[in-house]
Design an enzyme around this catalytic site. Structure first.
Site, short mmCIF file in Angstrom:
data_model
loop_
_atom_site.label_atom_id
_atom_site.label_comp_id
_atom_site.label_asym_id
_atom_site.label_seq_id
_atom_site.Cartn_x
_atom_site.Cartn_y
_atom_site.Cartn_z
N CYS A 4 -11.68 38.03 -4.99
CA CYS A 4 -13.32 36.72 -5.86
C CYS A 4 -13.84 36.06 -4.54
O CYS A 4 -14.80 36.91 -4.42
CB CYS A 4 -11.76 35.51 -5.30
SG CYS A 4 -10.58 35.19 -3.06
N ARG A 10 -7.65 32.70 -4.22
CA ARG A 10 -7.68 33.73 -5.79
C ARG A 10 -6.86 34.91 -4.49
O ARG A 10 -5.86 35.62 -4.98
CB ARG A 10 -8.52 33.47 -6.13
CG ARG A 10 -8.57 32.23 -6.92
CD ARG A 10 -9.84 32.20 -7.72
NE ARG A 10 -10.81 31.83 -7.36
CZ ARG A 10 -11.96 31.85 -7.65
NH1 ARG A 10 -12.20 31.76 -8.58
NH2 ARG A 10 -12.89 31.33 -6.86
N ASP A 135 -10.26 27.90 -9.81
CA ASP A 135 -10.56 28.34 -8.15
C ASP A 135 -9.80 26.72 -7.53
O ASP A 135 -10.06 25.62 -8.16
CB ASP A 135 -11.95 27.95 -8.33
CG ASP A 135 -12.40 28.24 -6.33
OD1 ASP A 135 -11.61 27.97 -5.53
OD2 ASP A 135 -13.50 28.36 -6.46
#
Length: 179
Positions: A4, A10, A135
Site C-alpha cells: 500500500c 491496508r 484507503d
C-alpha cells in the site's frame, strides 16, 4: 507481498488476513507473506491502531511486531507475487520493476482486489482504479471495516492462485501430516 502507501493500514491488514487464510489452507509452512509500502513516510511505524482494533475485533492477530518499510526492487526479485492495493501502487511497482536490472524473474504484480469474485471486471487497458482497496487512513473505524471486508473478499482467490502456482489441487486440505 502486499503493498500500500505507507505500510501501516491496508497492506499489513491484507498480510495478516492472507497469512491466516494460507495457514487454514495448509500452506502456512510453504508460503511467506509480508508487506511493504511505496512510500517511506511511515518507515518503522507499527500497524495503525484502528487497523489493529479492527483485526482484533474479527479474530485476527493484531500485528504488534510489524514495522513499516518501503518496497525495493530487490523485493520484486525475492517475491513471486506482489499484490498492490491500488492502481497507483501497481503503476509505481511496475516502474520500479522496469528500472530493475535483469527484470526477468521479477514478481507477478497483480491488483489485490482482482482476486475478489464480486469485484468489477476490468479488461486489459481498462480503469484499474475500479479495483482499488479503500484507503481508511482519513476516516474513522468504519473505514477500516470496509477495508477489511474488501481484503477478506479477495483473500480466498489469492489462496487459490497461490495453491495453483504451487501445483496443488484445490481440494487438498491441511492435515496433521502437513504440519
Amino acid at each position: 507481498m502486499t503493498v500500500c502507501t505507507g505500510n501501516i493500514c491496508r497492506s499489513p491488514m491484507a498480510e495478516i488476513v492472507l497469512r491466516d487464510r494460507l495457514e487454514a489452507a495448509g500452506l502456512g509452512d510453504r508460503v511467506v507473506v509480508d508487506s511493504s509500502g511505496v512510500s517511506d513516510e511511515e518507515h518503522g511505524n507499527p500497524v495503525d491502531g484502528r487497523a489493529r482494533r479492527t483485526l482484533a475485533a474479527h479474530g485476527y492477530p493484531t500485528g504488534d511486531g510489524h514495522r513499516a518499510r518501503q518496497v525495493t526492487s530487490r523485493d520484486l526479485a525475492d517475491h513471486d507475487l506482489v499484490l498492490p492495493m491500488t492502481a497507483q501502487h501497481a503503476r509505481r511497482l511496475r516502474r520500479l520493476a522496469d528500472g530493475a536490472a535483469g527484470s526477468a524473474g521479477l514478481a507477478e504484480i497483480r491488483l489485490y482486489r482482482s482476486f475478489d469474485p464480486d469485484a468489477p471486471v476490468v479488461e486489459p487497458g481498462g480503469d484499474e482504479h475500479l479495483l482499488d482497496v479503500d484507503d481508511p487512513w482519513y476516516g474513522d473505524e468504519s473505514g477500516f471495516e470496509t477495508t477489511l471486508a474488501e481484503v477478506e473478499a479477495a483473500a480466498d482467490g489469492v489462496v487459490a492462485h497461490v495453491r495453483a502456482r504451487l501445483g496443488e489441487s484445490p481440494s487438498r486440505r491441511a492435515s496433521s501430516a502437513d504440519r
